[in-house]
Scaffold this motif. Structure first.
Motif, short mmCIF file in Angstrom:
data_model
loop_
_atom_site.label_atom_id
_atom_site.label_comp_id
_atom_site.label_asym_id
_atom_site.label_seq_id
_atom_site.Cartn_x
_atom_site.Cartn_y
_atom_site.Cartn_z
N GLY A 148 0.81 -1.21 0.00
CA GLY A 148 0.00 0.00 0.00
C GLY A 148 0.84 1.26 0.00
N LYS A 149 2.01 1.20 0.61
CA LYS A 149 2.88 2.39 0.64
C LYS A 149 3.48 2.67 -0.73
CE LYS A 149 4.29 3.46 5.26
NZ LYS A 149 5.40 3.84 6.10
N GLU A 150 3.73 1.62 -1.52
CA GLU A 150 4.29 1.81 -2.86
C GLU A 150 3.36 2.68 -3.70
OE1 GLU A 150 5.51 -0.86 -6.69
OE2 GLU A 150 5.90 -1.71 -4.71
N LYS A 151 2.07 2.42 -3.63
CA LYS A 151 1.08 3.22 -4.36
C LYS A 151 1.06 4.65 -3.82
CE LYS A 151 -3.66 2.94 -5.99
NZ LYS A 151 -4.93 2.23 -5.94
N SER A 152 1.17 4.79 -2.51
CA SER A 152 1.19 6.11 -1.88
C SER A 152 2.43 6.90 -2.31
CB SER A 152 1.14 5.97 -0.36
OG SER A 152 1.15 7.22 0.27
N ILE A 153 3.57 6.23 -2.38
CA ILE A 153 4.81 6.88 -2.81
C ILE A 153 4.68 7.36 -4.25
CG2 ILE A 153 7.25 6.47 -3.34
CD1 ILE A 153 7.21 4.56 -0.81
N ALA A 154 4.12 6.53 -5.11
CA ALA A 154 3.91 6.92 -6.51
C ALA A 154 2.97 8.12 -6.59
CB ALA A 154 3.36 5.74 -7.30
N ARG A 155 1.93 8.12 -5.76
CA ARG A 155 1.01 9.26 -5.73
C ARG A 155 1.73 10.52 -5.26
NH1 ARG A 155 -3.63 11.39 -6.97
NH2 ARG A 155 -4.61 12.81 -5.52
N GLY A 156 2.60 10.39 -4.27
CA GLY A 156 3.37 11.52 -3.78
C GLY A 156 4.25 12.12 -4.87
N ARG A 157 4.88 11.26 -5.65
CA ARG A 157 5.71 11.73 -6.76
C ARG A 157 4.84 12.50 -7.76
NH1 ARG A 157 7.33 11.14 -11.84
NH2 ARG A 157 9.54 11.17 -12.33
N TYR A 158 3.69 11.93 -8.08
CA TYR A 158 2.76 12.57 -8.99
C TYR A 158 2.33 13.94 -8.46
CZ TYR A 158 -1.77 13.51 -11.19
OH TYR A 158 -2.83 14.10 -11.82
N LEU A 159 1.99 14.03 -7.19
CA LEU A 159 1.55 15.30 -6.60
C LEU A 159 2.66 16.34 -6.62
CD1 LEU A 159 -0.52 13.86 -3.65
CD2 LEU A 159 -1.43 15.16 -5.60
N GLN A 210 3.51 12.62 10.94
CA GLN A 210 2.59 13.44 11.74
C GLN A 210 3.09 14.87 11.89
OE1 GLN A 210 -0.29 11.52 11.33
NE2 GLN A 210 -0.73 13.00 12.92
N GLU A 211 4.40 15.04 12.08
CA GLU A 211 4.96 16.40 12.18
C GLU A 211 4.76 17.15 10.87
OE1 GLU A 211 8.58 15.72 15.38
OE2 GLU A 211 8.90 15.14 13.29
N TRP A 212 4.95 16.47 9.75
CA TRP A 212 4.75 17.10 8.44
C TRP A 212 3.30 17.53 8.27
CZ3 TRP A 212 5.53 19.77 4.36
CH2 TRP A 212 4.81 19.60 3.20
N ILE A 213 2.37 16.66 8.63
CA ILE A 213 0.95 16.98 8.47
C ILE A 213 0.60 18.18 9.36
CG2 ILE A 213 -1.40 16.15 8.91
CD1 ILE A 213 -0.32 13.35 7.99
N LYS A 214 1.08 18.20 10.58
CA LYS A 214 0.82 19.34 11.48
C LYS A 214 1.41 20.62 10.89
CE LYS A 214 1.39 21.11 16.10
NZ LYS A 214 1.96 20.95 17.43
N PHE A 215 2.63 20.54 10.38
CA PHE A 215 3.27 21.69 9.76
C PHE A 215 2.45 22.18 8.58
CE2 PHE A 215 6.00 23.45 6.46
CZ PHE A 215 6.65 24.45 7.14
N ALA A 216 2.05 21.27 7.71
CA ALA A 216 1.28 21.64 6.51
C ALA A 216 -0.05 22.27 6.87
CB ALA A 216 1.07 20.41 5.63
N LYS A 236 -5.76 17.01 1.03
CA LYS A 236 -6.26 15.88 1.81
C LYS A 236 -5.10 15.29 2.61
CE LYS A 236 -9.79 14.57 -1.49
NZ LYS A 236 -10.23 13.56 -2.45
N THR A 237 -5.39 14.78 3.78
CA THR A 237 -4.37 14.18 4.63
C THR A 237 -3.65 13.06 3.89
OG1 THR A 237 -5.58 14.78 6.62
CG2 THR A 237 -3.95 13.02 6.84
N GLU A 238 -4.37 12.26 3.11
CA GLU A 238 -3.75 11.17 2.36
C GLU A 238 -2.72 11.70 1.35
OE1 GLU A 238 -7.44 11.47 2.08
OE2 GLU A 238 -7.37 10.60 4.07
N ASP A 239 -3.02 12.87 0.77
CA ASP A 239 -2.09 13.45 -0.19
C ASP A 239 -0.84 13.98 0.52
OD1 ASP A 239 -3.70 12.81 -2.32
OD2 ASP A 239 -4.64 14.79 -2.44
#
Length: 158
Positions: free
Chosen positions: A24-35, A91-97, A115-118
């Motif tokens: 599941g993280k692999e898909k999330s990493i690919a989405r992060g690159r896309y974003l 979590q620190e990144w999400i709080k910062f963002a 979105k938090t997922e993004d």
């Protein structure tokens, strides 16, 4: 030959990182690159990206820039996200963002509406990149002269 060896090493490291990612993280990493690619992160945080029409190798992405952005707020520099996010937990990144109010031209309000997922996906992607580059120059208050090149913004209309 050296350039080829470095490129091959980067591919092996990236593939190894993705291969060891939890399901599941692999898909999330690919989405992060896309974003990162479509949201304009590289336009400021990757040297020469916007001026080259995006023709900067991925191994150089998000390493910050020495090009300053100057206006009534002073002079800001795009930080090296590969160094910054390596130091933050998810979590620190999400709080910062969600809470940071950053100086122009950073559109901090865009981070707040993601979105938090993004945000998680972006963090996961950046964490797969090896730390690289140097920290960006420090912020300069209004009236202080920048040593390097700057993009100058006019004062907004009254």
């Amino acid at each position: 030959m050296v350039r080829f060896a470095r490129s091959a090493l980067c591919v092996v490291i990236a593939a190894s990182t993705l291969a060891h990612a939890a399901p599941g993280k692999e898909k999330s990493i690919a989405r992060g690159r896309y974003l990162v690619e479509i949201s304009g992160c590289n336009d400021c945080h990757t040297p020469g990206f916007a001026m080259s029409g995006g023709k900067v190798p991925e191994k150089e992405w998000l390493t910050g820039d020495q090009l300053g952005w100057q206006g009534p707020w002073g002079t800001t520099y795009p930080p090296n996200l590969r160094l910054s996010l390596q130091k933050m937990s998810e979590q620190e990144w999400i709080k910062f963002a969600r809470t940071a109010e950053l100086r122009p031209p950073m559109p901090f309000w865009a981070l707040r509406t993601m979105k938090t997922e993004d945000l998680r996906a972006i963090h996961r992607y950046v964490k797969t990149l090896a730390p690289a580059g140097d920290p960006a120059p420090a912020y300069l208050p209004p009236g202080q002269e920048a040593k390097g090149p700057v993009v100058k913004f006019p004062a907004p209309p009254k």
